[in-house]
Design a protein around this motif. Sequence first.
Motif, mmCIF file in Angstrom:
data_model
loop_
_atom_site.group_PDB
_atom_site.id
_atom_site.type_symbol
_atom_site.label_atom_id
_atom_site.label_comp_id
_atom_site.label_asym_id
_atom_site.label_seq_id
_atom_site.Cartn_x
_atom_site.Cartn_y
_atom_site.Cartn_z
ATOM 1 N N SER A 12 -9.215 -2.656 -1.895
ATOM 2 C CA SER A 12 -8.801 -1.768 -2.978
ATOM 3 C C SER A 12 -7.941 -0.616 -2.457
ATOM 4 C CB SER A 12 -10.029 -1.199 -3.713
ATOM 5 O OG SER A 12 -10.884 -0.520 -2.797
ATOM 6 N N HIS A 13 -8.149 -0.228 -1.217
ATOM 7 C CA HIS A 13 -7.340 0.837 -0.633
ATOM 8 C C HIS A 13 -5.908 0.380 -0.394
ATOM 9 C CE1 HIS A 13 -8.598 -1.650 2.749
ATOM 10 N NE2 HIS A 13 -7.591 -1.138 3.447
ATOM 11 N N PHE A 14 -5.741 -0.934 -0.294
ATOM 12 C CA PHE A 14 -4.415 -1.473 0.003
ATOM 13 C C PHE A 14 -3.615 -1.763 -1.264
ATOM 14 C CE2 PHE A 14 -1.215 -4.198 1.788
ATOM 15 C CZ PHE A 14 -1.086 -3.769 3.092
ATOM 16 N N GLU B 220 -10.776 -3.802 -6.985
ATOM 17 C CA GLU B 220 -10.341 -5.001 -6.282
ATOM 18 C C GLU B 220 -9.465 -5.861 -7.197
ATOM 19 O OE1 GLU B 220 -10.791 -5.560 -3.185
ATOM 20 O OE2 GLU B 220 -12.295 -4.050 -2.680
ATOM 21 N N ARG C 147 -2.094 -0.931 -4.675
ATOM 22 C CA ARG C 147 -1.688 0.286 -5.372
ATOM 23 C C ARG C 147 -1.959 0.155 -6.866
ATOM 24 N NH1 ARG C 147 4.302 1.617 -3.481
ATOM 25 N NH2 ARG C 147 3.920 3.430 -4.802
ATOM 26 N N ASN D 233 -12.813 -5.456 -0.282
ATOM 27 C CA ASN D 233 -12.509 -4.295 0.580
ATOM 28 C C ASN D 233 -11.014 -4.117 0.795
ATOM 29 O OD1 ASN D 233 -15.262 -3.684 0.939
ATOM 30 N ND2 ASN D 233 -15.409 -5.114 2.665
ATOM 31 N N ASN E 222 0.841 -1.202 0.000
ATOM 32 C CA ASN E 222 0.000 0.000 0.000
ATOM 33 C C ASN E 222 0.877 1.253 0.000
ATOM 34 O OD1 ASN E 222 0.975 0.296 2.578
ATOM 35 N ND2 ASN E 222 -1.037 0.353 3.580
ATOM 36 N N LYS E 223 0.253 2.405 0.047
ATOM 37 C CA LYS E 223 0.992 3.668 -0.056
ATOM 38 C C LYS E 223 1.909 3.892 1.128
ATOM 39 C CE LYS E 223 -2.625 5.940 -2.764
ATOM 40 N NZ LYS E 223 -3.595 7.072 -2.826
ATOM 41 N N GLU E 224 1.550 3.347 2.270
ATOM 42 C CA GLU E 224 2.380 3.523 3.464
ATOM 43 C C GLU E 224 3.547 2.547 3.511
ATOM 44 O OE1 GLU E 224 -1.056 3.341 3.676
ATOM 45 O OE2 GLU E 224 -1.120 5.539 3.678
ATOM 46 N N ASN F 10 -7.365 -9.465 6.224
ATOM 47 C CA ASN F 10 -6.295 -8.483 6.112
ATOM 48 C C ASN F 10 -5.684 -8.262 7.499
ATOM 49 O OD1 ASN F 10 -4.643 -6.295 5.653
ATOM 50 N ND2 ASN F 10 -6.314 -4.836 5.269
ATOM 51 N N LYS G 45 -7.299 1.068 -11.383
ATOM 52 C CA LYS G 45 -7.159 1.977 -10.244
ATOM 53 C C LYS G 45 -8.394 1.932 -9.346
ATOM 54 C CE LYS G 45 -5.945 6.742 -9.089
ATOM 55 N NZ LYS G 45 -5.667 8.083 -9.626
ATOM 56 N N ASN G 46 -8.152 1.850 -8.024
ATOM 57 C CA ASN G 46 -9.213 1.806 -7.009
ATOM 58 C C ASN G 46 -10.163 0.624 -7.198
ATOM 59 O OD1 ASN G 46 -8.281 4.169 -5.770
ATOM 60 N ND2 ASN G 46 -9.414 5.434 -7.255
#
Length: 572
Positions: A185-187, A298, A189, A183, A119-121, A154, A295-296
């Motif tokens: 999709s936020h993870f 699953e 990239r 759920n 992910n972004k982090e 997760n 993008k965004n």
Amino acid sequence: MKDKNLDYSSIIGLILISFVLIIFTYINNDNNSSFKKQNFNRQKNFSKKEIFITDKRKKNDFFFLENNVLKLKISSLGGGIHEVLLKKYKAYDSLLAYHAKLLYLIKNSSFLYKLSFFNKEGLNIDTNTLYFKPFLLEKDKASRIKTLIMRAKNPYGKGFLDYKYTIGEKNQYDIGFSIQTKNLSHFIRKGSYFNLEHKILSLEKDRDWENSYTQVYYSISDNPNNFSSVKYLSEKKTEDKNIYGANWIAHKQQFFSFIFIPEKMLKNVFVRSENFYSGSFLKKIQFRTFINTVKNDEFHFSFRFYFGPLDLNLLKKYQNGFENIIPFGWGFLKWINKYFFLIVFQFLEKTNLNYGVIIILMTVVVKLILYPITYKQYKLSAMMKLIRPEIEKLNHKYRENVFKRQRAIMELYHNVGINPMSGCISTLFQIPIFYSLFKFFPTLINLRGKSFFWVEDLTSYDSILKLPFFIPFYGNHVSLLTLLYSLALLVYTKFSNDGRKDFHQKESDPSIPNMNFLLYLMPIVMLLFINSYASALSLYYFTSNIINIGFFFFIKELMLDEKKIIIKKRKL
């Protein structure tokens, strides 16, 4: 220069066959010698009636899916396939000296695969570290497909990952597998790396020989018309390659294969093959590919696994070119094996006789088909012997003029109706058949584990004596079938070469070495070169030479009228 007491077409044929044998054996022995130089339950039945879900997250549990031909053992740690059992085949048991053990293509996590999400982090999820629980097991009565969904949460928050396995109820060797997130999709990239590692188990009698048939094959679409071509990595050495446009990737053994079949073509795959030189594994094969996502969105990735035999008819049903991984040879040799020898073999197989008897009958059929060529060779040899005195007279008469001597000999050939090149052409015609058998018998799964008298496996060498030392080219064992073949070849060579000295009236030119010994060298050459090859090959050649001896006497005594040839010669 005096003409030698030789059948030159036999000498040329011998040299050509020996040349082919030397090259072929060098290729295989180079591989095998390199191998020898380096030395490097808890189980729970998961059925329709019972689903066991463990609360001990750190303990690995196993769940099963099976049909008539496959049994899959799936691990809760990583959610991957832990074992694959082929129900209808056995592996070689060195203690019993025949195929008696359960045959596992995958065992004790020799087959690992995982997805890596970032992910972004910078947080990382590797699916091989996740614990999966069985979420769903269902059986579709209409399609007769069993479905198992393994779910992992997760570890960093909400969302989960599903591994979905599907297997047909009957005799399917391929299974469906899909990976889908919910759920997450936020993870995710831009996508995920898919990594697979496969350590290939040794299943046959001769580990080194088996390893020489183990390699990576792959299909790519590399042209504007989207036609697929099948290529492969080296079976001899460690090799890695970037593959662009992969339709499928196969990890092929001598008689079995794993095939990775993605739903969509993979744009870029990195593949690596590495040899093991000892132990229970033959090779380690790894590949890695990046799977893009919208993008965004699953993650969803579907493909199939094939775990099964290298059976030509079975692989052709998939209509994906899988049958091309069976190593029947190169170029037209492959066509000879697929569309001649295999068809003859499959026809005779319907008799349900012992496979050794089938090989003998197959030899008889092939020899009868080739009888016109054999007859022409024998007739040429007989006529050459009868005109030998005239050739020697011409050699003596024109010994100072090479041009006149050659012209006079060619006129003699023409007058008696001899084409000296026909013998060479006949020999050249038979060389592809001779060589193609080297690739046919060691790769024919129908013969695997089939016995014949003292032979326990017709696809491997027979051994009546184990030697305490290794002989270059020959090996460290004594094959009785190879000895019988070499003896039959020696007898045939003697019969076919007898009588030629009767026509040699004068002393040979001492400056020219007598090359008759080359004809008798062939049995020794064959004894050395095929001692470690499939015993079916030795049986075929032994039977072939027994038939040749029979043909020799039949043609000599009943088909050729030497009196007519002599009368025709005297009219010259």
